[in-house]
Design a protein around this motif. Structure first.
Motif, PDB file in Angstrom:
ATOM      1  N   GLU A 173       0.818  -1.212   0.000  1.00 24.14           N
ATOM      2  CA  GLU A 173       0.000   0.000   0.000  1.00 24.14           C
ATOM      3  C   GLU A 173       0.852   1.262   0.000  1.00 24.14           C
ATOM      4  O   GLU A 173       0.935   1.994  -0.981  1.00 24.14           O
ATOM      5  N   GLN A 174       1.529   1.518   1.114  1.00 26.51           N
ATOM      6  CA  GLN A 174       2.377   2.701   1.277  1.00 26.51           C
ATOM      7  C   GLN A 174       3.360   2.400   2.402  1.00 26.51           C
ATOM      8  O   GLN A 174       3.110   1.518   3.221  1.00 26.51           O
TER       9      GLN A 174
ATOM     10  N   ASN B 133       5.572  -0.135  -3.389  1.00 25.16           N
ATOM     11  CA  ASN B 133       4.262   0.258  -2.876  1.00 25.16           C
ATOM     12  C   ASN B 133       3.488   1.055  -3.912  1.00 25.16           C
ATOM     13  O   ASN B 133       4.091   1.708  -4.776  1.00 25.16           O
TER      14      ASN B 133
ATOM     15  N   HIS C   9      -2.971  -8.065   2.269  1.00 20.13           N
ATOM     16  CA  HIS C   9      -1.800  -7.312   2.700  1.00 20.13           C
ATOM     17  C   HIS C   9      -1.272  -7.964   3.980  1.00 20.13           C
ATOM     18  O   HIS C   9      -2.063  -8.363   4.838  1.00 20.13           O
TER      19      HIS C   9
ATOM     20  N   PHE D 248       8.808  -2.198   3.358  1.00 19.31           N
ATOM     21  CA  PHE D 248       8.561  -3.436   4.112  1.00 19.31           C
ATOM     22  C   PHE D 248       9.731  -3.860   5.009  1.00 19.31           C
ATOM     23  O   PHE D 248      10.274  -4.949   4.872  1.00 19.31           O
TER      24      PHE D 248
HETATM   25  N1  URA Z   1       2.943  -1.592   4.458  1.00 20.57           N
HETATM   26  C1  URA Z   1       3.058  -1.393   3.133  1.00 20.57           C
HETATM   27  O1  URA Z   1       2.100  -1.479   2.382  1.00 20.57           O
HETATM   28  N2  URA Z   1       4.252  -1.120   2.640  1.00 20.57           N
HETATM   29  C2  URA Z   1       5.323  -1.027   3.381  1.00 20.57           C
HETATM   30  O2  URA Z   1       6.398  -0.742   2.841  1.00 20.57           O
HETATM   31  C3  URA Z   1       5.189  -1.252   4.773  1.00 20.57           C
HETATM   32  C4  URA Z   1       3.988  -1.516   5.289  1.00 20.57           C
END
Ligand code: URA
Length: 423
Positions: A267-268, A306, A388, A280
């Motif tokens: 996601e982000q 992401n 996710h 991540f």
């Molecule tokens: N969640 C995400 O979607 N991306 C990341 O980089 C970390 C947590």
């Protein structure tokens, strides 16, 4: 500032002392001081590092009122002051003086010699900055330990401090012929130039302030023409396509080999990713790493990125609480994802969670309905939707967690089966 016979001499603290130069320009332009009445010089670095200076000789009285200039001119001044040409301080002063007092219209003055000269300087600094930024990313990707000596011909180092800190959160050290710069994890330090400098000076200490900050907002053409992931990632550091860049600490770009067959899209970045500058690496990243391993995949073989490259959050006391990105953020960031796809050319894209799936499929998605099967996403590219990893972290019941983790691993195994190997 010293009054000399026939004019005023201004001493700048260092080669990119934009703060003092600007202060002097405000003061003298407001007073109508003619360009030929001013002369400029830079304190020798031996004096600065050796502390031979007993008082800040560059202190200039306040002009009493700001000088308002077109934004595009100010952006050019910030770049042009970094060029290695002793004439730049007076030439730039003359340009500003002529805009304010001589009616010089920068929109209509293509042939003007001052303007032509400044535009040439800007182009030179931009070119060298782009090369520096790519080389810095490569230095770090190839290990990043020890010092990197960069043979730069202009005074671009200080103005790229913010870029270097955003690109690489870990410690680093860069030496150039005229100055060295080091991030020790807490403070930005500057030292003597050369290949093996010995003197370091904390940034917070007088007179190390007033650096210009080069911001090169990427254009669509630059994004489309980027030839390497290093180049693309460097362009993304100054992205202003949506408002998320401001509160976030940095752009967290995708990572992994350009030859990866599988691209994983989340996601982000979260709080930890924003601080570390890597996707991540927080709690969701640990779940992902473990599931990849259980599925027979190696993280360093896949490309991880992401849908949105900046952390969206809200403050709760001293904590930054994750907030889902808005559609505008997803739409604005889609061009970066497309550019990553163009370079990596994955055979399979794994969309982890709703944000990634909606970004890539361009429509509302219900994960439970679309997960666990591969499908044609684009010519020669398969798609796979799954949960996710942070969804697994949020499940309160351990047996649900275990079951859902096993399903996630099964989905990644499907991805693993799509990988081809050379016989
Ligand atoms: N969640 C995400 O979607 N991306 C990341 O980089 C970390 C947590």
């Amino acid at each position: 500032m010293e009054r000399e016979e026939g004019g005023t001499h201004i001493v700048l603290a260092h080669e990119v002392d934009f703060a003092t130069w600007r202060q002097a320009v405000r003061y003298h332009v407001a007073r109508g001081t003619k360009p030929e009445e001013l002369s400029w010089s830079v304190l020798k670095s031996a004096d600065v590092f050796g502390q031979n200076v007993s008082q800040p000789v560059w202190t200039i009285p306040e002009a009493g009122g700001a000088l308002t200039l077109p934004r595009s001119l100010v952006e050019r001044l910030v770049l042009a002051i970094q060029v290695n040409d002793p004439d730049r301080f007076s030439r730039l002063y003359r340009l500003v003086y002529r805009v304010v007092h001589g009616g010089l219209d920068l929109q209509q003055s293509n042939g003007d010699p001052d303007r032509l000269q400044v535009d040439q300087w800007v182009a030179r600094v931009k070119q060298e900055t782009a090369a520096f930024r790519q080389a810095f990313a490569a230095y770090y990707r190839n290990g990043g330990r020890g010092a990197w000596y960069c043979e730069t011909h202009n005074y671009i180092l200080e103005a790229n401090a913010a870029f270097c800190r955003a690109r690489v959160a870990e410690t680093w050290m860069v030496h150039t012929p005229y100055r060295s710069m080091k991030w020790d994890g807490h403070a930005l330090l500057f030292g003597e130039g050369g290949q093996t400098p010995s003197v370091w000076q904390p940034d917070a200490t007088w007179p190390w302030d007033g650096y210009p900050n080069t911001v090169l907002i990427p254009t669509e053409v630059e994004r489309q023409q980027a030839k390497t992931l290093d180049q693309l990632g460097a362009e993304a550091m100054d992205c202003r396509s949506c408002a998320l860049w401001k509160p976030a600490q940095r752009t967290v770009f995708g990572e992994g080999p350009v030859t990866a067959q599988i691209m994983l899209v989340g996601e982000q970045p979260g709080d930890q990713e924003d601080k570390a500058g890597h996707p991540f690496v927080g709690p969701a990243g640990q779940v992902l790493d473990s599931a990849l391993k259980d599925a027979g995949l190696i993280r360093s073989d896949v490309y991880v990125t992401n849908a949105v490259k900046h952390f969206r959050f809200t403050w709760r006391g001293s904590h930054r609480l994750h907030q889902k990105p808005e559609q505008d953020n997803i739409t604005a960031c889609r061009a970066w994802l497309d550019a990553e796809r163009r370079l990596v050319k994955p055979a399979l894209i794994v969309m982890m969670g709703v944000t990634a799936a909606q970004s890539l499929l361009g429509r509302p998605v219900t994960i439970s309905r679309e997960r666990s099967r591969t499908f044609d996403l684009a010519p020669n590219v398969q798609g796979l939707v799954t949960v996710h990893p942070s969804y697994l972290l949020r499940l309160p019941n351990p047996s649900d967690k275990q079951r859902e983790y096993a399903r996630f691993v099964e989905d990644l195994k499907l991805a693993q089966q799509c990988m081809t190997v050379k016989l």
